[in-house]
Structure formats: C-alpha cells, structure tokens
Design an enzyme around this catalytic site. Structure first.
Site, mmCIF file in Angstrom:
data_model
loop_
_atom_site.group_PDB
_atom_site.id
_atom_site.type_symbol
_atom_site.label_atom_id
_atom_site.label_comp_id
_atom_site.label_asym_id
_atom_site.label_seq_id
_atom_site.Cartn_x
_atom_site.Cartn_y
_atom_site.Cartn_z
ATOM 1 C CG ASN A 9 -1.742 1.211 1.390
ATOM 2 O OD1 ASN A 9 -1.795 2.045 0.487
ATOM 3 N ND2 ASN A 9 -2.409 1.334 2.523
ATOM 4 C CD1 TRP A 10 3.513 0.950 -2.729
ATOM 5 C CD2 TRP A 10 3.469 1.952 -4.733
ATOM 6 N NE1 TRP A 10 4.181 0.132 -3.606
ATOM 7 C CE2 TRP A 10 4.173 0.730 -4.843
ATOM 8 C CE3 TRP A 10 3.318 2.744 -5.868
ATOM 9 C CZ2 TRP A 10 4.725 0.286 -6.051
ATOM 10 C CZ3 TRP A 10 3.864 2.300 -7.067
ATOM 11 C CH2 TRP A 10 4.557 1.091 -7.157
ATOM 12 C CE LYS A 11 -0.066 3.112 4.748
ATOM 13 N NZ LYS A 11 0.088 3.168 6.207
ATOM 14 C CG HIS A 94 -5.615 1.854 5.436
ATOM 15 N ND1 HIS A 94 -5.150 2.765 6.351
ATOM 16 C CD2 HIS A 94 -4.595 0.983 5.218
ATOM 17 C CE1 HIS A 94 -3.894 2.464 6.664
ATOM 18 N NE2 HIS A 94 -3.537 1.385 5.983
ATOM 19 C CD GLU A 96 -2.701 5.362 6.850
ATOM 20 O OE1 GLU A 96 -2.714 5.410 5.609
ATOM 21 O OE2 GLU A 96 -1.783 4.815 7.495
ATOM 22 C CD GLU A 166 -3.218 -2.438 7.330
ATOM 23 O OE1 GLU A 166 -2.200 -2.720 6.721
ATOM 24 O OE2 GLU A 166 -3.819 -1.352 7.185
ATOM 25 N N GLY A 172 2.957 2.327 10.754
ATOM 26 C CA GLY A 172 3.896 3.433 10.584
ATOM 27 C C GLY A 172 4.630 3.814 11.858
ATOM 28 C CB SER A 212 5.753 -1.760 11.887
ATOM 29 O OG SER A 212 5.372 -0.414 12.110
ATOM 30 N N GLY A 233 3.111 -1.138 4.234
ATOM 31 C CA GLY A 233 3.142 0.300 3.968
ATOM 32 C C GLY A 233 4.554 0.748 3.627
ATOM 33 N N GLY A 234 5.227 1.325 4.603
ATOM 34 C CA GLY A 234 6.545 1.942 4.385
ATOM 35 C C GLY A 234 7.530 1.054 3.643
HETATM 36 P P1 13P Z 1 3.343 0.354 7.632
HETATM 37 O O1 13P Z 1 3.841 -0.932 7.050
HETATM 38 O O2 13P Z 1 4.053 1.565 7.135
HETATM 39 O O3 13P Z 1 3.249 0.276 9.133
HETATM 40 O O4 13P Z 1 1.821 0.528 7.105
HETATM 41 C C1 13P Z 1 0.955 -0.542 7.175
HETATM 42 C C2 13P Z 1 -0.269 -0.185 6.435
HETATM 43 O O5 13P Z 1 -0.998 0.710 6.808
HETATM 44 C C3 13P Z 1 -0.561 -0.932 5.196
HETATM 45 O O6 13P Z 1 -1.839 -0.639 4.727
#
Ligand code: 13P
Length: 249
Positions: A9-11, A94, A96, A166, A172, A212, A233-234
């Site tokens: 997920n590149w956000k 998600h 967020e 999640e 993050g 993470s 994510g990251g």
């Molecule tokens: P991180 O891997 O950056 O913690 O993010 C996880 C995430 O929100 C994937 O959708």
C-alpha cells in the site's frame, strides 16, 4: 488452500515519475513466488502502473473507492472507473480512511457491496487502536468492524474478500504486533467467520497482517498458521525491502 498474498500500500507517496522508477525496480526483481503480489499506487498513477505491470506477476490494485456508480461526488472515484483502468481489487476500510476521512462501518458496507457488485475483489482492513488493546477490548472492536461491514453478505461473497488485520498502533510506528499477537487475532477472526459462515468459508479466507511489517520480521509473522500474508506500507516503497518480504514465504 487459501492464497498467500503480499500487497504494498503505497498510500499518498510517489508522483508519476517516482511510480515509474519504483515499478522499474520491482520488475527487475520479480520472480515466481507462492504468494500473489500486489501494489496499490495512488489513483492518478493507476493507469500507468497497470500498463507497466499488466504482463507481469504483480497486480495493480486501488487504495479506496466510492460506493456510488457515478454522480455528484466531487473528487471521488467509482468501481467502474477503477475497472476501466484495469484495476480488479480495492483496499477498503484502511484505518487512515476511517480516522482522517470519517469512513464508518455503514459506509464501508456500501463500498464493499459496490465493489462486489462490480465483480471486484476487496481487501477489507480493520484493527484496534492502542487504547482498545490496553483495555483488553481489541477482539470486541475487531469483531464489530468485521460484522458491521461484512456480515450482511452471503457466504459465496467471501471468495472475493481478503481480510487485513492492521492494528492502528502498529501502522507506521515501527512497533509490530508480535507474531503471537498476530496469530491470536487471526485465529479469533477465523473463528468468528466460521461461526457465521462455516469452516469452509473461514478456511479459504486469506487474512493478512499489516503494521510495520519489514524484511526482519516478515518471516516469523508469516510462519504463523493463520497469517496468510501482509499488507505493507513503508517497506513497500523500496523494491528490495518489498521483495525481501515477498520472499519471506
Ligand atoms: P506500515 O507498514 O508503514 O506500518 O503501514 C501498514 C499499512 O498501513 C498498510 O496498509
């Protein structure tokens, strides 16, 4: 056998040229794996990403969509629009989206319905906040998020659903759920699905872990019996790290 999936997920990262650069780096590393591999670029780059990856083993998926087919929803994107640029799978719910864009369980139920009505696959996200876990309320929170958005569905719909646990406190933050915490929650999720839809649906349902997830911890987390992959994510923004996670299977 349920599918193993690793999705990046590149956000809200990467403009068009950065997207192209990351895709080039990913293409250099693709090899056949047991896992299905997906990446979710930002909406403006989906068409480009789809064209770059359409003959590869990496599926391009979307981060969000609206529940309406079309109409006066300024700034929104419909299922049909996603499909018209080659996207067949969408991430919904998600944390967020829930936290910053006020997405509610009711809204998510409508989004899930719209995606399934368009023959799309859904990666449905949910997870508790730190305060919920500290108060021992994490199972209740997760159960309600799943029930409120998904339990109006017929059993047959679950062939197009992937779940993604999640925990908000792990996203993050660098703080990962321990493999045991992930396993316990995934087993709980599979149990509530089995109680309502039966063992076959529950056993065929892929449940991903997100929060993470990194090359250093992916192998141990993915080794747990009820963890079927990850939503990353990251670490998905770096091709080496992402494939190190994919190769953790
Ligand atoms: P991180 O891997 O950056 O913690 O993010 C996880 C995430 O929100 C994937 O959708």
């Amino acid at each position: 056998m349920r599918k193993q999936i690793v999705a990046g997920n590149w956000k809200m990262n990467n403009d068009l040229s950065q997207t192209e650069a990351l895709i080039t780096a990913l293409k250099a590393q693709i090899k056949t794996t047991n896992a299905e591999v997906m990446v979710a670029p930002t909406a403006t780059n989906l068409w480009q990403a789809y064209n770059s990856l359409k003959n590869s083993e990496i599926e391009v998926i979307a981060q969000n969509m609206h529940f309406a087919e079309n109409g006066a929803y300024t700034g929104e994107i419909s299922a049909n629009m996603l499909k018209s640029v080659g996207v067949q799978t969408v991430i919904l719910g998600h944390s967020e989206r829930r936290a910053y864009f006020n997405e509610t369980d009711d809204m998510l139920a409508k989004k899930v319905d719209a995606a399934l009505a368009n023959n799309m696959r859904v990666i449905f996200c949910f997870g508790e906040e730190l305060a919920d876990r500290k108060s021992g309320n994490e199972e209740n929170i997760v159960e309600n998020q799943i029930k409120n958005a998904l339990f109006h569905l017929e059993a047959s719909a679950f062939k197009n659903i992937v779940l993604a646990y999640e925990p908000v406190w792990a996203i993050g933050t660098g703080e990962t759920a321990s493999p045991e915490q992930a396993q316990d929650m995934h087993a709980f999720i599979r149990k509530i699905i089995a109680n309502t839809y039966g063992n076959e649906v529950a056993n065929n349902l892929s449940i991903l872990y997100g929060g993470s997830c990194k090359p250093t911890n992916a192998k141990e987390i993915f080794s747990k019996p009820d963890v079927d992959g990850g939503l990353i994510g990251g670490a998905a923004l770096n091709a080496d790290d992402f494939f190190a996670i994919v190769n953790a299977f």
